[in-house]
Write a protein that holds these residues in place. Structure first.
Motif, short mmCIF file in Angstrom:
data_model
loop_
_atom_site.label_atom_id
_atom_site.label_comp_id
_atom_site.label_asym_id
_atom_site.label_seq_id
_atom_site.Cartn_x
_atom_site.Cartn_y
_atom_site.Cartn_z
N ASP A 13 0.80 -1.23 0.00
CA ASP A 13 0.00 0.00 0.00
C ASP A 13 0.84 1.28 0.00
O ASP A 13 0.47 2.26 -0.66
N GLY A 24 -11.59 3.48 -0.40
CA GLY A 24 -10.51 2.84 -1.14
C GLY A 24 -11.03 1.92 -2.22
O GLY A 24 -12.16 2.09 -2.70
N ALA A 75 -11.78 -1.25 -2.12
CA ALA A 75 -12.75 -2.25 -1.66
C ALA A 75 -12.63 -3.61 -2.35
O ALA A 75 -13.59 -4.07 -2.99
P1 NAI Z 1 -11.89 0.56 1.60
O1 NAI Z 1 -12.45 1.92 1.68
O2 NAI Z 1 -11.47 0.09 0.27
O3 NAI Z 1 -12.97 -0.49 2.17
C1 NAI Z 1 -13.43 -0.46 3.54
C2 NAI Z 1 -14.80 -1.13 3.62
O4 NAI Z 1 -15.79 -0.26 3.06
C3 NAI Z 1 -14.89 -2.44 2.84
O5 NAI Z 1 -15.72 -3.34 3.54
C4 NAI Z 1 -15.56 -2.02 1.55
O6 NAI Z 1 -16.31 -3.05 0.93
C5 NAI Z 1 -16.45 -0.89 1.98
N1 NAI Z 1 -16.58 0.10 0.89
C6 NAI Z 1 -15.67 1.01 0.50
N2 NAI Z 1 -16.12 1.72 -0.54
C7 NAI Z 1 -17.35 1.26 -0.82
C8 NAI Z 1 -18.33 1.58 -1.79
N3 NAI Z 1 -18.15 2.55 -2.70
N4 NAI Z 1 -19.49 0.88 -1.79
C9 NAI Z 1 -19.70 -0.08 -0.88
N5 NAI Z 1 -18.83 -0.44 0.06
C10 NAI Z 1 -17.65 0.23 0.10
O7 NAI Z 1 -10.66 0.48 2.62
P2 NAI Z 1 -9.64 -0.73 2.87
O8 NAI Z 1 -10.33 -2.04 2.73
O9 NAI Z 1 -8.97 -0.40 4.12
O10 NAI Z 1 -8.54 -0.60 1.72
C11 NAI Z 1 -8.56 -1.33 0.50
C12 NAI Z 1 -7.48 -0.76 -0.40
O11 NAI Z 1 -7.79 0.58 -0.75
C13 NAI Z 1 -6.09 -0.72 0.23
O12 NAI Z 1 -5.15 -1.03 -0.75
C14 NAI Z 1 -5.95 0.73 0.67
O13 NAI Z 1 -4.62 1.17 0.73
C15 NAI Z 1 -6.70 1.44 -0.42
N6 NAI Z 1 -7.22 2.75 -0.04
C16 NAI Z 1 -7.13 3.74 -0.97
C17 NAI Z 1 -7.67 4.98 -0.74
C18 NAI Z 1 -7.62 5.97 -1.83
O14 NAI Z 1 -7.34 5.65 -2.97
N7 NAI Z 1 -7.92 7.21 -1.55
C19 NAI Z 1 -8.33 5.30 0.53
C20 NAI Z 1 -8.44 4.16 1.43
C21 NAI Z 1 -7.89 2.95 1.14
#
Ligand code: NAI
Ligand code: MG
Length: 356
Positions: free
Chosen positions: A84, A279, A281
């Motif tokens: 990450d 992120g 997801a």
């Molecule tokens: P995440 O935000 O991707 O997911 C967290 C939870 O929220 C998961 O259960 C997911 O299914 C849910 N979720 C997120 N967005 C959603 C949507 N639009 N609709 C429905 N459910 C949603 O955070 P996580 O799992 O900690 O990170 C996953 C990846 O994303 C990692 O590689 C992380 O580094 C990256 N990330 C990138 C960000 C960015 O590009 N700004 C911000 C946060 C995380």
């Protein structure tokens, strides 16, 4: 005719699902307006790109992005392919830093029909303005020695320039909203930077007599976000405090899938970047159920930035009309797909017979 060029970076995971939907919606927005067009150029920069090329974007990636009017980003991160910190620093943070996107704004409000985890959320509608380039997230410091003599030093850098421009940005926004700015501080515990922060806030507030001000310590304010969020309008915060507050803001709205963000370049030298808070997801990837509202609300912030605030307001109203009918994705307790929710918002938006 206003022809706007948008660099689109879907990125990883559900970014690839929600960005095309939001682009479809923006095309409808242009159709409704009649005097504006969006010309999207899509860039494949992502973790997959890294696997193929050994970098998140090409050497001249920033040069390629520079001429665009705005950057529209989905999400970055696929920990199975790339650690990450490499994916984040190689793309997202690089753009934020190099393009001097020194202000981050994140609204949080109750959307009709969406259940907040708060028992009594009232009608909160707030906006956090976060300093996005310095403060506690500075690379100044270091580590020396090892074992029991090890020392880690992390310096927080607060410049007058950076502090003042963030506050002015917050006051300018407050003039267009509820005419109230709350400053986030911790001057009872952090004895150099935070009294400085308070002083600059006092000074800047003198230029905005019509705006009510108050100052809250971050710990108390974090609690107030849960107990009485309806009392706030614009909140101005340092990099770290803003980061923490905006996660609470997203949480009290009901789903991280609906929270939007904008990284604003204020000197006009580079494009600003619009992205949802969530992120990539990976857990829901490929199911077609990612909530598109975060990405779509982000498009509203982009319209605001282009001076199309009436259109932006109309877009947010259209989102709320759809959520109030219960047409939502599973993260909000619904059974609708990413595409269905988007189509419904587009239909609602276009339903307004004439846009003036
Ligand atoms: P995440 O935000 O991707 O997911 C967290 C939870 O929220 C998961 O259960 C997911 O299914 C849910 N979720 C997120 N967005 C959603 C949507 N639009 N609709 C429905 N459910 C949603 O955070 P996580 O799992 O900690 O990170 C996953 C990846 O994303 C990692 O590689 C992380 O580094 C990256 N990330 C990138 C960000 C960015 O590009 N700004 C911000 C946060 C995380
Ligand atoms: Mg955060």
């Amino acid at each position: 005719m206003k022809d706007l060029t948008i660099a689109s970076i879907p990125g990883d995971g559900i970014g690839k699902e929600v960005v095309p939907q939001a682009e479809r919606l923006l095309k409808a927005v242009a159709e409704l307006h009649g005097g504006i067009t969006f010309d999207f150029t899509s860039f494949p920069w992502s973790s997959d790109y890294y696997v193929e090329h050994g970098m998140m974007m090409p050497e001249d990636g920033l040069e390629q992005l520079k001429p665009f009017d705005a950057i529209f980003l989905g999400a970055v991160g696929n920990p199975n392919l790339v650690p990450d910190h490499i994916s984040l620093w190689g793309l997202l943070i690089k753009i934020r830093r190099e393009f001097e996107q020194v202000i981050n704004i994140r609204p949080a409000k109750v959307l009709q029909g969406i259940q907040s985890p708060l028992a009594n959320p009232k009608e909160f509608d707030l906006l956090v303005v976060r300093e996005n380039s310095e403060g506690e997230y500075s690379s100044s410091g270091g580590r020396i020695h090892s074992g029991e003599d090890e020392v880690a030093i992390q310096n927080a850098i607060f410049t007058r320039k950076g502090t003042e421009r963030t506050m002015r940005y917050a006051f300018e926004l407050a003039l267009k909203r509820g005419k109230q700015v709350t400053s986030t501080t911790k001057s009872n515990g952090i004895i150099h930077s935070m009294p400085f922060w308070d002083e600059v806030f006092q000074e800047v507030s003198k230029d905005y007599e019509g705006v009510r001000t108050d100052s809250q310590h971050i710990d108390a304010l974090a609690a107030f976000f849960v107990t009485k969020p309806e009392q706030f309008d614009v909140i101005v915060a340092s990099n770290l405090f803003g980061d923490i507050l905006t996660d609470i803001g997203a949480a009290i709205m009901g789903s991280i899938g609906i929270a939007p963000a904008a990284n604003i370049n204020v000197n006009g030298k580079y494009p600003s970047m619009f992205e949802p808070v969530h992120g990539s997801a990976p857990d829901i990837l490929g199911k077609g159920i990612a909530n598109p509202i975060g990405q779509i609300w982000t498009a509203k912030l982009m319209l605001d930035q282009f001076g199309e605030t009436e259109l932006g307001t109309h877009l947010l109203e259209s989102i709320e009309k759809v959520t109030s009918k219960g047409i939502v994705t599973p993260d909000l307790g619904g059974s609708h797909s990413t595409e269905e929710v988007t189509s419904e918002i587009i239909a609602t938006l276009l339903n307004k017979k004439q846009y003036s």
